[in-house]
Design an enzyme around this catalytic site. Structure first.
Site, PDB file in Angstrom:
ATOM      1  N   HIS A 119      -0.192   4.547   0.229  1.00 21.09           N
ATOM      2  CA  HIS A 119      -0.756   5.735   0.867  1.00 21.09           C
ATOM      3  C   HIS A 119      -1.176   5.356   2.297  1.00 21.09           C
ATOM      4  O   HIS A 119      -1.004   4.212   2.712  1.00 21.09           O
ATOM      5  CB  HIS A 119      -1.950   6.251   0.062  1.00 21.09           C
ATOM      6  CG  HIS A 119      -3.039   5.239  -0.076  1.00 21.09           C
ATOM      7  ND1 HIS A 119      -2.975   4.190  -0.967  1.00 21.09           N
ATOM      8  CD2 HIS A 119      -4.189   5.076   0.603  1.00 21.09           C
ATOM      9  CE1 HIS A 119      -4.062   3.446  -0.843  1.00 21.09           C
ATOM     10  NE2 HIS A 119      -4.807   3.963   0.108  1.00 21.09           N
ATOM     11  N   LYS A 150       0.863  -1.179   0.000  1.00 19.54           N
ATOM     12  CA  LYS A 150       0.000   0.000   0.000  1.00 19.54           C
ATOM     13  C   LYS A 150       0.903   1.233   0.000  1.00 19.54           C
ATOM     14  O   LYS A 150       1.835   1.322   0.808  1.00 19.54           O
ATOM     15  CB  LYS A 150      -0.840  -0.035   1.283  1.00 19.54           C
ATOM     16  CG  LYS A 150      -1.962   0.962   1.310  1.00 19.54           C
ATOM     17  CD  LYS A 150      -2.776   0.797   2.594  1.00 19.54           C
ATOM     18  CE  LYS A 150      -3.818   1.883   2.689  1.00 19.54           C
ATOM     19  NZ  LYS A 150      -4.391   1.972   4.020  1.00 19.54           N
TER      20      LYS A 150
END
Ligand code: OMP
Length: 233
Positions: free
Chosen positions: A115, A113
């Site tokens: 963000h 991921k």
């Protein structure tokens, strides 16, 4: 004939009653055609989830009592390992709060991921921690090697692996000749990483305990499969 300990016999009964352990014809990741298949993804009902987390927790407590197994984090490889790791963490704390109230769980993302909190790991950070991998089945050991590499990359130390089922199969021969004797995936991982691997059930346990649940034809086919693919160690 081996007699299964009560928690193993209960787990085998739950797996068969719940349709998690199936008999028939199944193609494995290795392309072998197996007369049985264990799908940990089918433990989705509350009573089955409770049965599997209880069995993992009891196997871990038994490993601690017999071998001194100690760890800080239970890691479940995505996806099937995720409910196994979280439910086992909860069950251990319920069964032995003094020993296990502070242990943590953790699992990996299939895709990193970029963000928010970011990263590859959800749950407890692994850096500097003793990590116990909890996973469903071991056949060729590929998924376990991937999990070990991910944990090491995060700075954790793998102290052991617990699986629900050790299929006791030999590794494929390099030339594809299945009649050759070959060592087991479990044995190779034990040697290579110097870690213990614990299984709630092995193929031998299934054969010993399935008598009252399976047809004579299922039993014969599984015994033939074991004779063909059993590892040398
Ligand atoms: P490795 O032994 O690490 O490659 O993992 C075997 C994987 O095969 C498991 O994690 C499952 O995804 C799958 N599998 C089962 O779930 N149940 C079985 O009975 C057999 C297999 C398999 O394909 O060998």
């Amino acid at each position: 004939m081996t007699t299964l300990s009560p928690y193993k016999a209960e787990f085998l009964k739950a797996a068969i009653d719940g349709g998690v352990l199936k008999f028939g014809n199944f193609e494995l990741k290795s392309k072998r055609i197996s007369p049985y298949f264990f799908n940990a993804g089918d433990f989705y009902r509350a009573d089955l989830l409770r049965a599997i987390s209880t069995a993992y927790a009891k196997a871990i407590i038994e490993a601690r009592d017999q071998t001194g197994l100690e760890f800080d984090v239970i890691f479940g490889p995505a996806y099937k390992g995720i409910p196994l790791a979280t439910s086992t963490t909860d069950k251990l704390a319920a069964l032995d709060p003094d020993a296990y109230s502070q242990i943590c769980y953790s699992f990996d993302r299939k895709e990193a991921k970029d963000h928010g909190e970011g990263g590859n790991i959800v749950g407890a950070p692994l850096k500097g921690k003793r990590v116990l991998i909890v996973d469903d089945v071991i056949t060729a050991g590929t998924a376990k090697r991937d999990a070990i590499a991910k944990i090491q990359k995060e700075g954790g130390t793998v102290v052991g692996i617990v699986v629900a089922l050790d299929r006791m199969e030999k590794l494929p021969a390099p030339d594809g000749d299945d009649s050759k004797p070959m060592p087991s995936a479990i044995g190779e991982i034990r040697k290579e990483y110097n870690i213990p691997i614990f299984a709630i059930l092995t193929l031998d346990d299934i054969i010993a305990g399935m008598g009252s649940f399976a047809t004579p034809d299922d039993i014969r086919r599984i015994e033939e499969y074991r004779a063909k693919y059993k590892a040398t160690d």
